[in-house]
Scaffold this motif. Structure first.
Motif, PDB file in Angstrom:
ATOM      1  N   GLN A  47      -5.659  -2.033   5.570  1.00 59.82           N
ATOM      2  CA  GLN A  47      -5.775  -0.948   6.540  1.00 59.82           C
ATOM      3  C   GLN A  47      -5.159  -1.311   7.889  1.00 59.82           C
ATOM      4  O   GLN A  47      -5.037  -0.456   8.765  1.00 59.82           O
ATOM      5  CB  GLN A  47      -7.257  -0.605   6.756  1.00 59.82           C
ATOM      6  CG  GLN A  47      -7.993  -0.126   5.517  1.00 59.82           C
ATOM      7  CD  GLN A  47      -7.607   1.293   5.129  1.00 59.82           C
ATOM      8  OE1 GLN A  47      -7.715   2.215   5.924  1.00 59.82           O
ATOM      9  NE2 GLN A  47      -7.142   1.462   3.904  1.00 59.82           N
ATOM     10  N   ASN A  48      -4.781  -2.577   8.043  1.00 65.45           N
ATOM     11  CA  ASN A  48      -4.280  -3.026   9.340  1.00 65.45           C
ATOM     12  C   ASN A  48      -3.280  -4.149   9.116  1.00 65.45           C
ATOM     13  O   ASN A  48      -3.644  -5.222   8.627  1.00 65.45           O
ATOM     14  CB  ASN A  48      -5.465  -3.508  10.205  1.00 65.45           C
ATOM     15  CG  ASN A  48      -5.033  -3.995  11.571  1.00 65.45           C
ATOM     16  OD1 ASN A  48      -4.275  -4.947  11.685  1.00 65.45           O
ATOM     17  ND2 ASN A  48      -5.535  -3.360  12.621  1.00 65.45           N
ATOM     18  N   ASN A 105      -4.556  -2.023  -0.475  1.00 61.97           N
ATOM     19  CA  ASN A 105      -5.769  -1.565   0.204  1.00 61.97           C
ATOM     20  C   ASN A 105      -5.884  -2.020   1.651  1.00 61.97           C
ATOM     21  O   ASN A 105      -6.881  -1.735   2.312  1.00 61.97           O
ATOM     22  CB  ASN A 105      -7.007  -2.030  -0.579  1.00 61.97           C
ATOM     23  CG  ASN A 105      -7.122  -1.327  -1.921  1.00 61.97           C
ATOM     24  OD1 ASN A 105      -6.727  -0.180  -2.061  1.00 61.97           O
ATOM     25  ND2 ASN A 105      -7.655  -2.032  -2.907  1.00 61.97           N
ATOM     26  N   LYS A 159      -6.888   6.768   3.477  1.00 58.78           N
ATOM     27  CA  LYS A 159      -8.130   6.057   3.242  1.00 58.78           C
ATOM     28  C   LYS A 159      -8.780   6.411   1.907  1.00 58.78           C
ATOM     29  O   LYS A 159      -9.735   5.765   1.497  1.00 58.78           O
ATOM     30  CB  LYS A 159      -9.117   6.359   4.375  1.00 58.78           C
ATOM     31  CG  LYS A 159      -8.648   5.825   5.721  1.00 58.78           C
ATOM     32  CD  LYS A 159      -9.636   6.167   6.813  1.00 58.78           C
ATOM     33  CE  LYS A 159      -9.177   5.640   8.158  1.00 58.78           C
ATOM     34  NZ  LYS A 159     -10.115   5.970   9.249  1.00 58.78           N
ATOM     35  N   GLU A 209      -5.542   1.704  10.579  1.00 54.81           N
ATOM     36  CA  GLU A 209      -6.168   2.924  10.055  1.00 54.81           C
ATOM     37  C   GLU A 209      -7.518   3.203  10.694  1.00 54.81           C
ATOM     38  O   GLU A 209      -7.923   4.347  10.824  1.00 54.81           O
ATOM     39  CB  GLU A 209      -6.314   2.830   8.529  1.00 54.81           C
ATOM     40  CG  GLU A 209      -5.004   2.882   7.771  1.00 54.81           C
ATOM     41  CD  GLU A 209      -4.283   4.202   7.926  1.00 54.81           C
ATOM     42  OE1 GLU A 209      -4.928   5.200   8.305  1.00 54.81           O
ATOM     43  OE2 GLU A 209      -3.067   4.244   7.682  1.00 54.81           O
ATOM     44  N   SER A 210      -8.259   2.163  11.096  1.00 50.80           N
ATOM     45  CA  SER A 210      -9.587   2.376  11.673  1.00 50.80           C
ATOM     46  C   SER A 210      -9.515   3.138  12.991  1.00 50.80           C
ATOM     47  O   SER A 210     -10.450   3.849  13.369  1.00 50.80           O
ATOM     48  CB  SER A 210     -10.307   1.043  11.876  1.00 50.80           C
ATOM     49  OG  SER A 210      -9.623   0.245  12.824  1.00 50.80           O
ATOM     50  N   ASN A 237       0.825  -1.192   0.000  1.00 50.23           N
ATOM     51  CA  ASN A 237       0.000   0.000   0.000  1.00 50.23           C
ATOM     52  C   ASN A 237       0.863   1.246   0.000  1.00 50.23           C
ATOM     53  O   ASN A 237       2.060   1.197   0.225  1.00 50.23           O
ATOM     54  CB  ASN A 237      -0.951  -0.006   1.199  1.00 50.23           C
ATOM     55  CG  ASN A 237      -0.203  -0.149   2.497  1.00 50.23           C
ATOM     56  OD1 ASN A 237       0.582   0.701   2.858  1.00 50.23           O
ATOM     57  ND2 ASN A 237      -0.439  -1.247   3.187  1.00 50.23           N
TER      58      ASN A 237
END
Length: 294
Positions: A47-48, A45, A128, A75-76, A2
């Motif tokens: 996020q974690n 893509n 994001k 990212e959340s 990413n």
């Protein structure tokens, strides 16, 4: 990988040079060919995840630097922790960075002081944002054009357990003129760039990339790119190693052969909790976002 992963790898492994982006990233985006490109898109893509990286740089067989890094992202929860160590000669430095509670906190082993910046207004929006599909498709066309016949040297193999193996073997005769031109441009541009730094207040923290790498001026070309890796059954690239060899001549006419070795590993996908730093009793300096260079 990413965007944030590749930015981290590039800036930490080889000091912000475009080489990693111009050679390794493009080679990665070509692997397989379509199978690997799809896996890269899925990996990008994420996020974690936890990312462990080691890298080394040699010049004509002599060690210039060794780098190791551990990055944890979620990212959340707008959280991240990163610890990177650089060893070069008698220099041994560690750089730590954290995103927690709307703050970005950084520290270098050369100082007892922590730098703290308010990042709450960013909300990780850039990480994001979804790339415009038209722009993404256009970039794929550009990459295809740049690589040309190099595509034939990049392969993936389907394994019985649903995973895939990656294999890239590009020799000097396989490298397209455009890729060599981009590599030359990346090195010469780096030679004219100011000292690499993470922020304006960290000018002396990490050893300057220009001081580590010979300043190539002419006859710059990619000698070889060799890489292996694995794609899991969820189409995520879990690890990749690469050896990139670049040759060129400096202003004094000395020939150099630079070898970049990089090893990236992803783990704890969708189950990573970044580390937090406790600033209680620590020396903390608050810095302004507008005074920082990103």
């Amino acid at each position: 990988m990413n965007k944030k992963t590749m930015a981290m790898a590039a800036s930490l492994a080889i000091g912000g040079s475009l080489l990693f982006g111009a050679v390794l990233t493009n080679a990665s985006q070509l692997s397989g060919y379509e199978a690997y490109k799809n896996a890269l898109n899925d990996t990008k893509n994420l996020q974690n995840e936890t990312i462990d990286m080691t890298a080394s740089i040699t010049d004509n067989g002599s060690s210039l630097a060794n780098i190791s890094s551990n990055l944890k992202r979620n990212e959340s929860s707008n959280a991240m922790s990163e610890v990177t160590t650089l060893k070069s000669g008698d220099v041994n430095q560690t750089y730590s960075s954290y995103e927690q509670d709307g703050k970005r906190i950084t520290k270098n082993s050369n100082s007892d002081q922590y730098l703290e910046r308010d990042d709450s207004h960013l909300n990780s929006k850039a990480a994001k944002d979804t790339q415009n599909p038209v722009v993404q498709k256009s970039m794929e066309v550009v990459v295809d054009t740049l690589v040309g016949s190099m595509q034939n040297k990049i392969n993936t193999t389907d394994n019985a357990d649903g995973t895939k193996s990656i294999n890239i073997n590009i020799g000097e005769s396989d490298v397209t003129p455009l890729v060599n031109a981009l590599t030359s441009l990346a090195f010469t541009a780096e030679n004219h760039r100011g000292s690499y730094q993470n922020t304006s207040s960290e000018k002396t923290n990490m050893k300057d990339f220009k001081d580590l790498i010979p300043q190539l001026q002419s006859d710059i070309k990619v000698v070889s790119v060799n890489s292996t890796g694995n794609i899991n059954s969820n189409d995520i690239i879990t690890n990749q190693t690469a050896t990139i060899v670049v040759s060129g001549t400096d202003a004094q006419g000395t020939q150099h052969q630079l070898t970049f070795k990089i090893d990236l590993n992803l783990s704890n996908i969708n189950s990573t909790t970044p580390d937090k730093v406790d600033l209680t009793g620590k020396q903390v300096k608050t810095v302004s976002f507008h005074n920082e260079e990103n």
